[in-house]
Write a protein that holds these residues in place. Structure first.
Motif, PDB file in Angstrom:
ATOM      1  N   PRO B 163     -34.444  35.325 -12.751  1.00 30.13           N
ATOM      2  CA  PRO B 163     -35.184  35.754 -13.940  1.00 30.13           C
ATOM      3  C   PRO B 163     -35.644  34.554 -14.768  1.00 30.13           C
ATOM      4  O   PRO B 163     -35.260  33.412 -14.489  1.00 30.13           O
ATOM      5  N   ASP B 164     -36.452  34.808 -15.768  1.00 29.17           N
ATOM      6  CA  ASP B 164     -36.735  33.780 -16.765  1.00 29.17           C
ATOM      7  C   ASP B 164     -35.429  33.532 -17.508  1.00 29.17           C
ATOM      8  O   ASP B 164     -34.518  34.330 -17.436  1.00 29.17           O
ATOM      9  N   LYS B 165     -35.414  32.468 -18.236  1.00 25.15           N
ATOM     10  CA  LYS B 165     -34.309  32.223 -19.179  1.00 25.15           C
ATOM     11  C   LYS B 165     -32.940  32.176 -18.492  1.00 25.15           C
ATOM     12  O   LYS B 165     -31.982  32.828 -18.918  1.00 25.15           O
ATOM     13  N   ILE B 166     -32.858  31.419 -17.411  1.00 24.22           N
ATOM     14  CA  ILE B 166     -31.553  31.219 -16.772  1.00 24.22           C
ATOM     15  C   ILE B 166     -30.681  30.384 -17.712  1.00 24.22           C
ATOM     16  O   ILE B 166     -31.211  29.622 -18.522  1.00 24.22           O
ATOM     17  N   PRO B 167     -29.355  30.485 -17.614  1.00 21.95           N
ATOM     18  CA  PRO B 167     -28.519  29.599 -18.421  1.00 21.95           C
ATOM     19  C   PRO B 167     -28.821  28.139 -18.058  1.00 21.95           C
ATOM     20  O   PRO B 167     -28.985  27.819 -16.877  1.00 21.95           O
ATOM     21  N   THR B 168     -28.917  27.294 -19.048  1.00 20.44           N
ATOM     22  CA  THR B 168     -29.276  25.894 -18.785  1.00 20.44           C
ATOM     23  C   THR B 168     -28.191  24.932 -19.256  1.00 20.44           C
ATOM     24  O   THR B 168     -28.389  23.729 -19.249  1.00 20.44           O
ATOM     25  N   SER B 169     -27.068  25.493 -19.683  1.00 21.79           N
ATOM     26  CA  SER B 169     -26.072  24.622 -20.315  1.00 21.79           C
ATOM     27  C   SER B 169     -24.958  24.183 -19.377  1.00 21.79           C
ATOM     28  O   SER B 169     -24.108  23.384 -19.766  1.00 21.79           O
ATOM     29  N   PHE B 170     -24.931  24.712 -18.140  1.00 15.98           N
ATOM     30  CA  PHE B 170     -23.873  24.275 -17.226  1.00 15.98           C
ATOM     31  C   PHE B 170     -24.083  22.811 -16.861  1.00 15.98           C
ATOM     32  O   PHE B 170     -23.153  22.018 -16.800  1.00 15.98           O
ATOM     33  N   TYR B 171     -25.320  22.499 -16.589  1.00 18.16           N
ATOM     34  CA  TYR B 171     -25.694  21.149 -16.166  1.00 18.16           C
ATOM     35  C   TYR B 171     -26.825  20.733 -17.119  1.00 18.16           C
ATOM     36  O   TYR B 171     -27.986  21.104 -16.931  1.00 18.16           O
ATOM     37  N   PRO B 172     -26.482  19.992 -18.188  1.00 12.00           N
ATOM     38  CA  PRO B 172     -27.436  19.863 -19.309  1.00 12.00           C
ATOM     39  C   PRO B 172     -28.714  19.094 -18.992  1.00 12.00           C
ATOM     40  O   PRO B 172     -29.775  19.454 -19.478  1.00 12.00           O
ATOM     41  N   PHE B 173     -28.613  18.054 -18.213  1.00 14.17           N
ATOM     42  CA  PHE B 173     -29.815  17.285 -17.880  1.00 14.17           C
ATOM     43  C   PHE B 173     -29.513  16.384 -16.686  1.00 14.17           C
ATOM     44  O   PHE B 173     -28.349  16.216 -16.309  1.00 14.17           O
ATOM     45  N   GLY B 174     -30.554  15.839 -16.137  1.00 10.98           N
ATOM     46  CA  GLY B 174     -30.398  14.901 -15.027  1.00 10.98           C
ATOM     47  C   GLY B 174     -31.415  13.787 -15.183  1.00 10.98           C
ATOM     48  O   GLY B 174     -32.226  13.808 -16.116  1.00 10.98           O
TER      49      GLY B 174
END
Lengths: 368, 287
Positions: B163-174
């Motif tokens: 879906p849109d708006k998947i959780p993004t906080s598990f892996y904050p950035f790369g």
């Protein structure tokens, strides 16, 4: 009447019991009595020795009693001062009793608790939690307070939107009154309890007390101080249990193992019944570093109708990350963050945005 | 419109599929696949380091799955290590709680739409024999189906909707994320670390605080992140933040004093907006 110095819990009990016996015309203006016992539950992430030796907006002086978990605390600021009996038997949830002026005692505690980072906070009872507390005895009244902090004068149809509600009700059948108010779709989003009155009985007698959503108790009438202590203790323990559920299940941990990282825990979700119209303006208010949210944060739109907030809970200087859409927000807390931030956020969104929000875990478990 | 790099998104998508959530179907979780390790690392019997991105296990399927997220071409050397991996390697590394004596294992490569062709061509050329999944904006499809786990086969036989708006906080950035996105986590850590009373803070301290899995990122990625964060800090030191952040000449570390929370927040928000206007940075695969 002041707050006499005591040496132990037996004397604390006697002093508070005597104050209950004082004939005072029962005023229904909650939290205004200056003669009866008043008590505050404070959530603490710091040792008392540390906080009272720190520079805070109020001057503090702590003295010991014969009981190591019972202290006498004096707080003062400018011309105002108050004396409290500080019960530290629960290290996480302190209880402060006082017989001083209700207004001053509350004001000084607020100064102590709300400076950042104080590592102290109120227990934030949601509207539903207050209703649950009401079930412990017989409800004698309630207060509603709603103030839409997220509404701007420039919003479309500003005048038609619910801005503020403030109401006090005394008398029986308060549940029926609340339910009837909720049926009115024009005001239902503002029907959020901020305090309630409760008559609570035990085998030793009764107490009639007002309880606010930030954990302030004011004994209005009664013949049993044990009932009063018992009521505070029950409310405190229920809240502690709630916070334990949040912290055990809904914080995320990355545990370093020999061969990699193990992810544990989960996150919480607040669902809104009323859509957020402007996510950026909502984020701005939420993270403006001020009371009651006490959140610092930077935010950005990461997808259409999807905003990420990298925040700091200013009460403990720990992280809180929020993913916000018009219909819900996900709250991610690292393992070391204090779960009370979720409770504070939820309770204040009820009071300042929409009383009909719900809180659930990522496992779909409904929490509030 | 999307601000996350594909590699960061991919990590978050796959972690998200293994945790319950009410917004979309976490197929791996629902079919009993548990995320056992993020960035697992162990050596095979030849002493080579094996370091996939994610490791899942299923007791019911008796299957251990290593996921390698790959947004460029297949690295031949790495692929050979995976190809030659044996059950003995896994048993000896003690990397899983699965009883490997009666379980199997498999390697799955995951890519996005832009790298799909490179991966499939590489596989055609060298016959590595891995499964290849492609994660695009809305779904995950299987490009090379050599799935071994029975339940996993069922999961992947249909497209998995994202879906849109998947959780993004598990892996904050790369390392592939834009400076404006990385800066959000960096600003957050600057405030947190300054509140801890640390006198001086280095780039590594900040990255370690801002990314729970920073230590697992490969050296090239780490270097790129250090470079980005170093630039952010130098930029702050020289411009609007000069009252707030100071680079110490001797130690090359930074002193931070946010002064007012609100003022610091507003400065950070302005800076993020500035970074968004800047030209896009190069992907790590272009280096």
């Amino acid at each position: 009447m002041g707050t006499p110095i005591i040496n132990n819990r037996a004397e604390l009990r006697t002093v508070l019991e005597n104050s209950l016996k004082i004939q005072e015309e029962e005023i229904e203006d909650e939290f205004q009595t200056d003669k009866k016992p008043k008590s505050f539950i404070i959530e603490s992430n710091i040792q008392q020795e540390v906080i009272f030796n720190k520079e805070t907006p109020v001057r503090s002086f702590v003295s010991n009693t014969e009981d190591s978990t019972l202290k006498i605390l004096k707080l003062s600021q400018e011309n105002e001062n108050a004396v409290y009996y500080l019960d530290l038997s629960d290290r996480r949830f302190w209880i402060l009793h006082t017989l001083g002026s209700s207004n001053i005692a509350g004001k000084l505690i607020s100064k102590l608790v709300t400076f950042n980072p104080s590592f102290l906070d109120y227990p934030w009872f949601s509207s539903k939690s207050l209703e649950e507390i009401g079930k412990l005895g017989k409800e004698t009244g309630f207060s509603l307070k709603f103030d839409n902090k997220f509404l701007k004068h420039t919003d479309n149809s500003y005048e038609e939107k619910l801005q503020k509600i403030s109401m006090r009700f005394w008398g029986g059948q308060s549940n029926k009154v609340i339910n009837n108010l909720r049926k009115d779709e024009n005001i239902t989003q503002g029907v959020s309890l901020s305090a309630l009155g409760l008559k609570y009985n035990t085998d030793t007698g009764f107490i009639k007390s007002n309880i606010s959503s930030i954990g302030k108790f004011v004994a209005m009438k009664g013949d049993s101080v044990d009932s009063y202590f018992n009521l505070i203790s029950k409310v405190k323990n229920n809240y502690k249990e709630f916070l334990t559920i949040l912290e055990d299940n809904y914080r995320m941990g990355y545990e370093k193992k020999e061969n990699g990282f193990k992810l544990s825990g989960g996150y919480t979700i607040i669902e809104f019944k009323k859509e957020i119209e402007d996510l950026i303006s909502f984020s701005e208010v939420l993270t403006s570093c001020s009371y009651p949210f006490r959140l610092w944060g930077v935010y950005d739109i990461i997808e259409k109708n999807y905003v990420k907030i990298n925040g700091i809970d200013l009460h403990t200087n720990n992280k809180v990350n929020i993913e916000l859409t018009p219909n819900w927000m996900r709250i991610f807390l690292p393992k070391e963050s204090c779960g009370n931030v979720i409770s504070r956020l939820f309770s204040n969104l009820q009071n300042y945005f929409d009383s009909q929000i719900t809180l659930r875990g990522n496992d779909d478990e409904k929490i509030i | 419109m999307r601000k996350l790099s594909n590699s960061t998104r991919l990590m978050n998508v796959f972690i998200g599929l293994s945790l319950p959530n009410p917004h979309y179907e976490p197929v791996l979780y629902n079919q009993g696949y548990q995320l056992e390790s993020i960035e697992p690392h162990f050596v095979n019997t030849n002493g080579d380091l094996i370091n996939p991105d994610l490791q899942y296990k299923s007791h019911e399927d008796k299957n251990l799955v290593f996921i390698e997220c790959k947004l460029g071409a297949i690295e031949h050397e790495q692929a050979l290590k995976y190809k030659n991996l044996t059950k003995t390697d896994i048993i000896q590394s003690n990397i899983s709680s699965l009883d490997m004596s009666n379980s199997q294992f498999e390697i799955i490569y995951c890519c996005d739409e832009t790298s799909k062709d490179k991966l499939t061509k590489g596989d055609d050329l060298h016959s590595y024999g891995f499964s290849i999944l492609c994660c695009n904006d809305n779904n995950i499809s299987i490009e090379r189906n050599r799935i071994k786990g029975n339940k996993l086969k069922t999961i992947l036989s249909n497209q998995i909707n994202i879906p849109d708006k998947i959780p993004t906080s598990f892996y904050p950035f790369g390392p592939d994320d834009k400076k404006s996105h990385i800066a959000m986590s960096i600003f957050q850590s600057l405030l947190r670390l300054s509140g801890e009373g640390k006198e001086e803070i280095g780039v590594d301290d900040i990255l370690r605080d801002s990314h729970p899995l920073y230590d697992t990122i490969h050296t090239t990625g780490k270097n790129k992140l250090k470079e980005i964060v170093g630039k952010i800090l130098d930029d702050l030191d020289q411009n609007d933040f000069k009252d707030v952040i100071k680079r110490m000449r001797t130690t090359k570390r930074f002193r931070i004093n946010p002064r007012s929370y609100k003022k610091f927040r507003d400065l950070c928000l302005n800076k993020i907006e500035q970074y968004k206007m800047e030209a896009p940075q190069k992907s790590i695969f272009e280096y």
